[in-house]
Motif scaffolding. Structure first.
Motif, PDB file in Angstrom:
ATOM      1  N   THR A 170     -13.320 -43.347  38.095  1.00  0.00           N
ATOM      2  CA  THR A 170     -15.079 -43.948  38.882  1.00  0.00           C
ATOM      3  C   THR A 170     -15.081 -43.183  40.171  1.00  0.00           C
ATOM      4  O   THR A 170     -16.098 -43.206  40.782  1.00  0.00           O
ATOM      5  CB  THR A 170     -14.915 -45.085  38.832  1.00  0.00           C
ATOM      6  N   LEU A 171     -13.941 -42.543  40.917  1.00  0.00           N
ATOM      7  CA  LEU A 171     -14.053 -42.017  42.084  1.00  0.00           C
ATOM      8  C   LEU A 171     -15.088 -40.957  42.206  1.00  0.00           C
ATOM      9  O   LEU A 171     -15.781 -40.623  43.260  1.00  0.00           O
ATOM     10  CB  LEU A 171     -12.666 -41.611  42.530  1.00  0.00           C
ATOM     11  N   PRO A 172     -15.371 -40.062  41.274  1.00  0.00           N
ATOM     12  CA  PRO A 172     -16.196 -39.078  41.354  1.00  0.00           C
ATOM     13  C   PRO A 172     -17.576 -39.342  41.606  1.00  0.00           C
ATOM     14  O   PRO A 172     -18.373 -38.814  42.260  1.00  0.00           O
ATOM     15  CB  PRO A 172     -16.306 -38.263  39.974  1.00  0.00           C
ATOM     16  N   HIS A 173     -18.047 -40.892  41.101  1.00  0.00           N
ATOM     17  CA  HIS A 173     -19.182 -41.325  41.527  1.00  0.00           C
ATOM     18  C   HIS A 173     -19.421 -41.673  43.109  1.00  0.00           C
ATOM     19  O   HIS A 173     -20.571 -41.527  43.469  1.00  0.00           O
ATOM     20  CB  HIS A 173     -19.468 -42.534  40.701  1.00  0.00           C
ATOM     21  N   LEU A 174     -18.413 -41.842  43.760  1.00  0.00           N
ATOM     22  CA  LEU A 174     -18.389 -42.139  44.926  1.00  0.00           C
ATOM     23  C   LEU A 174     -18.266 -40.484  45.784  1.00  0.00           C
ATOM     24  O   LEU A 174     -18.996 -40.377  46.756  1.00  0.00           O
ATOM     25  CB  LEU A 174     -17.389 -42.968  45.475  1.00  0.00           C
ATOM     26  N   LEU A 175     -17.650 -39.771  45.132  1.00  0.00           N
ATOM     27  CA  LEU A 175     -17.416 -38.310  46.025  1.00  0.00           C
ATOM     28  C   LEU A 175     -18.438 -37.247  45.732  1.00  0.00           C
ATOM     29  O   LEU A 175     -18.716 -36.471  46.457  1.00  0.00           O
ATOM     30  CB  LEU A 175     -15.996 -37.794  45.973  1.00  0.00           C
ATOM     31  N   ALA A 176     -18.639 -37.204  44.408  1.00  0.00           N
ATOM     32  CA  ALA A 176     -19.460 -36.255  44.164  1.00  0.00           C
ATOM     33  C   ALA A 176     -21.017 -36.252  43.823  1.00  0.00           C
ATOM     34  O   ALA A 176     -21.835 -35.422  43.786  1.00  0.00           O
ATOM     35  CB  ALA A 176     -18.747 -35.669  42.695  1.00  0.00           C
ATOM     36  N   SER A 177     -21.323 -37.596  43.605  1.00  0.00           N
ATOM     37  CA  SER A 177     -22.717 -37.990  43.202  1.00  0.00           C
ATOM     38  C   SER A 177     -23.844 -37.300  44.282  1.00  0.00           C
ATOM     39  O   SER A 177     -24.744 -36.862  44.103  1.00  0.00           O
ATOM     40  CB  SER A 177     -23.226 -39.348  43.055  1.00  0.00           C
ATOM     41  N   LEU A 178     -23.477 -37.571  45.640  1.00  0.00           N
ATOM     42  CA  LEU A 178     -24.372 -37.078  46.639  1.00  0.00           C
ATOM     43  C   LEU A 178     -24.456 -35.398  46.516  1.00  0.00           C
ATOM     44  O   LEU A 178     -25.808 -34.969  46.652  1.00  0.00           O
ATOM     45  CB  LEU A 178     -23.922 -37.646  47.942  1.00  0.00           C
ATOM     46  N   PRO A 179     -23.610 -34.629  46.821  1.00  0.00           N
ATOM     47  CA  PRO A 179     -23.811 -33.211  46.591  1.00  0.00           C
ATOM     48  C   PRO A 179     -24.437 -33.036  45.419  1.00  0.00           C
ATOM     49  O   PRO A 179     -24.865 -31.961  45.201  1.00  0.00           O
ATOM     50  CB  PRO A 179     -22.429 -32.663  47.008  1.00  0.00           C
ATOM     51  N   ALA A 180     -23.846 -33.627  44.097  1.00  0.00           N
ATOM     52  CA  ALA A 180     -24.237 -33.176  42.824  1.00  0.00           C
ATOM     53  C   ALA A 180     -25.953 -33.148  42.670  1.00  0.00           C
ATOM     54  O   ALA A 180     -26.374 -32.233  42.044  1.00  0.00           O
ATOM     55  CB  ALA A 180     -23.590 -33.766  41.889  1.00  0.00           C
ATOM     56  N   GLY A 181     -26.295 -33.977  43.436  1.00  0.00           N
ATOM     57  CA  GLY A 181     -28.014 -34.176  43.197  1.00  0.00           C
ATOM     58  C   GLY A 181     -28.614 -32.961  43.602  1.00  0.00           C
ATOM     59  O   GLY A 181     -29.552 -32.343  42.942  1.00  0.00           O
ATOM     60  N   PRO A 182     -28.555 -32.240  44.727  1.00  0.00           N
ATOM     61  CA  PRO A 182     -29.235 -31.181  45.197  1.00  0.00           C
ATOM     62  C   PRO A 182     -28.841 -29.834  44.178  1.00  0.00           C
ATOM     63  O   PRO A 182     -29.834 -28.992  43.912  1.00  0.00           O
ATOM     64  CB  PRO A 182     -28.638 -30.776  46.384  1.00  0.00           C
ATOM     65  N   VAL A 196     -32.496 -38.070  44.674  1.00  0.00           N
ATOM     66  CA  VAL A 196     -32.861 -39.450  44.460  1.00  0.00           C
ATOM     67  C   VAL A 196     -31.969 -40.260  43.623  1.00  0.00           C
ATOM     68  O   VAL A 196     -31.255 -41.167  43.910  1.00  0.00           O
ATOM     69  CB  VAL A 196     -34.278 -39.963  44.134  1.00  0.00           C
ATOM     70  N   MET A 197     -31.609 -39.552  42.314  1.00  0.00           N
ATOM     71  CA  MET A 197     -30.509 -40.029  41.494  1.00  0.00           C
ATOM     72  C   MET A 197     -29.233 -40.012  42.206  1.00  0.00           C
ATOM     73  O   MET A 197     -28.308 -40.951  41.755  1.00  0.00           O
ATOM     74  CB  MET A 197     -30.641 -39.201  40.111  1.00  0.00           C
ATOM     75  N   SER A 198     -28.992 -38.952  42.605  1.00  0.00           N
ATOM     76  CA  SER A 198     -27.530 -38.810  43.248  1.00  0.00           C
ATOM     77  C   SER A 198     -27.504 -40.008  44.387  1.00  0.00           C
ATOM     78  O   SER A 198     -26.344 -40.406  44.381  1.00  0.00           O
ATOM     79  CB  SER A 198     -27.440 -37.350  44.014  1.00  0.00           C
ATOM     80  N   ALA A 199     -28.162 -40.189  45.014  1.00  0.00           N
ATOM     81  CA  ALA A 199     -28.315 -40.906  46.205  1.00  0.00           C
ATOM     82  C   ALA A 199     -28.050 -42.420  45.646  1.00  0.00           C
ATOM     83  O   ALA A 199     -26.997 -43.180  45.989  1.00  0.00           O
ATOM     84  CB  ALA A 199     -29.580 -41.202  47.095  1.00  0.00           C
ATOM     85  N   ALA A 200     -28.987 -42.900  44.434  1.00  0.00           N
ATOM     86  CA  ALA A 200     -28.688 -44.136  43.764  1.00  0.00           C
ATOM     87  C   ALA A 200     -27.334 -44.167  43.274  1.00  0.00           C
ATOM     88  O   ALA A 200     -26.712 -45.295  43.189  1.00  0.00           O
ATOM     89  CB  ALA A 200     -29.650 -44.430  42.953  1.00  0.00           C
ATOM     90  N   THR A 201     -27.014 -43.189  42.615  1.00  0.00           N
ATOM     91  CA  THR A 201     -25.535 -43.158  41.912  1.00  0.00           C
ATOM     92  C   THR A 201     -24.579 -43.350  42.928  1.00  0.00           C
ATOM     93  O   THR A 201     -23.400 -44.294  42.852  1.00  0.00           O
ATOM     94  CB  THR A 201     -25.346 -41.837  41.153  1.00  0.00           C
ATOM     95  N   THR A 202     -24.465 -42.866  44.298  1.00  0.00           N
ATOM     96  CA  THR A 202     -23.646 -42.903  45.049  1.00  0.00           C
ATOM     97  C   THR A 202     -23.262 -44.486  45.577  1.00  0.00           C
ATOM     98  O   THR A 202     -22.295 -44.781  45.769  1.00  0.00           O
ATOM     99  CB  THR A 202     -23.845 -41.952  46.241  1.00  0.00           C
ATOM    100  N   VAL A 203     -24.712 -45.005  45.783  1.00  0.00           N
ATOM    101  CA  VAL A 203     -24.471 -46.513  46.221  1.00  0.00           C
ATOM    102  C   VAL A 203     -24.092 -47.363  45.006  1.00  0.00           C
ATOM    103  O   VAL A 203     -23.224 -48.175  45.144  1.00  0.00           O
ATOM    104  CB  VAL A 203     -26.080 -46.649  46.599  1.00  0.00           C
TER     105      VAL A 203
END
Length: 431
Positions: free
Chosen positions: A53-65, A341-348
């Protein structure tokens, strides 16, 4: 109105993901069983769960753009292929007698990273495949897909594990390959529409965070979902150990988790109807109080069937809450901001998962399954109280034409519904 089953690209994407998600649920069931059988340590099982589950914390935010810039068709295809290669290394290592906890951590990390990119790309591509008038139905179909395969996945995972520890991972690797083949047949152009030069990656990622933060209801909802995700991510490992400590076999644990998932499938089947009849406020607050009432019951039984039945009740309300928040955000988030927005929501909401998995291992080691269930129950009770007294939730008003709630200061909605982030308050067990 054309039924979704006649939408060729949606049918191909949906069917491919039935296969892929089934494989993922099978290997997710087998992963803690494999680690526990190999090392006997709940802490090791928690460590592997955290790595996944660590990728959801580390990668979600940069993955969105990146999803908003890259060809989403290629992202979907590459995600499936890379995940397939990673999963297929596990049976090779098992049969060679060289499997280690470190390798399992690496495999599930890669699988989680592929999942981050695939889910963001899939949700961003959905409005390009499905007309706006059919988006709500498409979301309900995706919920039913995920919940349905989750019903079968745990039982199959436990059964295959009893035959050969490598079989669940072999099945998952092949399922990713089959899903990749299906994506090759998509005809729709899934390249995002870009206007002007791309802004720096992190500046673009922060745009999604700012959008979320400036909407009080979405912000409050995401925080509540994050806590609920933390509780349920930890709960799955706790229940596996709880049942195993009292003699449940891997096959019975798989059936237990399958019964747990049956509640989610039933919830997905009625979610669209409930969405049109209940307010956002009622669903959000009611869901958390139902969970707060049900979680302590897990400590009262060690029977896998009873644990599964209680789990089914907790899982039933998850899809209803999902469809509610998905529909609300769908009418407020423009497509050009969708990936961010999806990446921000996923990060949280998913960034808490590594903490949950590690926390479950620590709780099981220090206070045992019963103590862990008590701790998680107390957290959920606190969350239900917070949902009840939240000013943003109490002041919410219905969106035009729906029973969903929106805050008084909702950002202007686009003319047509848009796609939105996947905010899953109950991680589909097992994982």
């Amino acid at each position: 109105m054309t039924p979704l089953r006649r939408n060729r690209d949606f049918t191909i994407l949906w069917t491919g993901q039935v296969i892929s998600t089934l494989g993922a649920r099978i290997s997710a069931t087998a992963t803690p069983l494999l680690v526990l059988a190999t090392t006997g340590s709940p802490l090791d099982a928690g460590l592997v769960g955290a790595a996944g589950t660590l990728p959801h914390l580390l990668a979600s935010l940069p993955a969105g753009p990146l999803v908003d810039r890259w060809n989403r068709h290629r992202i979907l295809l590459a995600s499936e292929l890379v995940a397939a290669v990673a999963l297929l290394t596990v049976p090779v290592a098992i049969w060679s007698g060289v499997l280690t906890v470190a390798q399992m951590c690496a495999v599930v990390f890669v699988q989680g990273l592929c999942l981050v990119f695939f889910e963001l790309a899939e949700h961003a591509a959905l409005p390009m495949v499905v007309p706006p008038s059919r988006l709500a139905t498409a979301f309900a179909a995706n919920e039913a897909r995920s919940r349905g395969v989750t019903l079968a996945g745990p039982a199959l995972g436990g059964f295959l594990f009893t035959l050969d520890r490598a079989l669940p991972f072999l099945f998952d690797g092949i399922s990713y390959l089959l899903a990749a083949v299906s994506i090759l047949f998509l005809r729709r152009d899934l390249r995002p529409q870009t206007h002007g030069p791309a802004e720096p990656l992190w500046t673009s990622a922060l745009t999604g965070l700012r959008y979320v933060w400036r909407n009080p209801l979405i912000r409050a909802s995401l925080l509540l979902i994050a806590v609920s995700n933390l509780v349920f991510q930890a709960l799955v490992l706790v229940l596996v150990v709880h049942a195993g400590d009292h003699g449940a076999t891997p096959a019975r644990i798989g059936l237990m988790l399958g019964l747990y998932s049956a509640g989610g499938l039933l919830g997905a089947l009625v979610a669209a109807r409930v969405h049109s009849r209940l307010s956002f406020r009622a669903v959000l607050i009611g869901t958390h109080w139902i969970w707060a009432a049900l979680l302590p019951l897990f400590a009262l039984t060690t029977d896998p069937w009873q644990i599964g039945a209680i789990g089914a009740l907790t899982a039933f309300v998850g899809p209803i809450w999902n469809v509610m928040i998905l529909t609300y955000t769908g009418v407020t988030v423009p497509n050009e901001l969708l990936g961010r927005v999806m990446s921000a929501a996923t990060t949280v909401t998913w960034g808490v998962m590594p903490i949950a998995s590690l926390g479950a291992g620590v709780l099981l080691t220090t206070v045992g399954p019963a103590g862990a269930i008590g701790t998680l129950s107390a957290i959920m009770l606190t969350t239900a109280i917070a949902a009840t007294i939240s000013p943003a939730i109490r002041r919410s008003n219905p969106l035009s034409g729906t029973r969903d709630a929106a805050p008084d200061h909702t950002p202007p909605a686009p003319p047509a519904p848009r796609d939105q982030p996947q905010l899953d308050p109950v991680p589909r067990p097992p994982g």
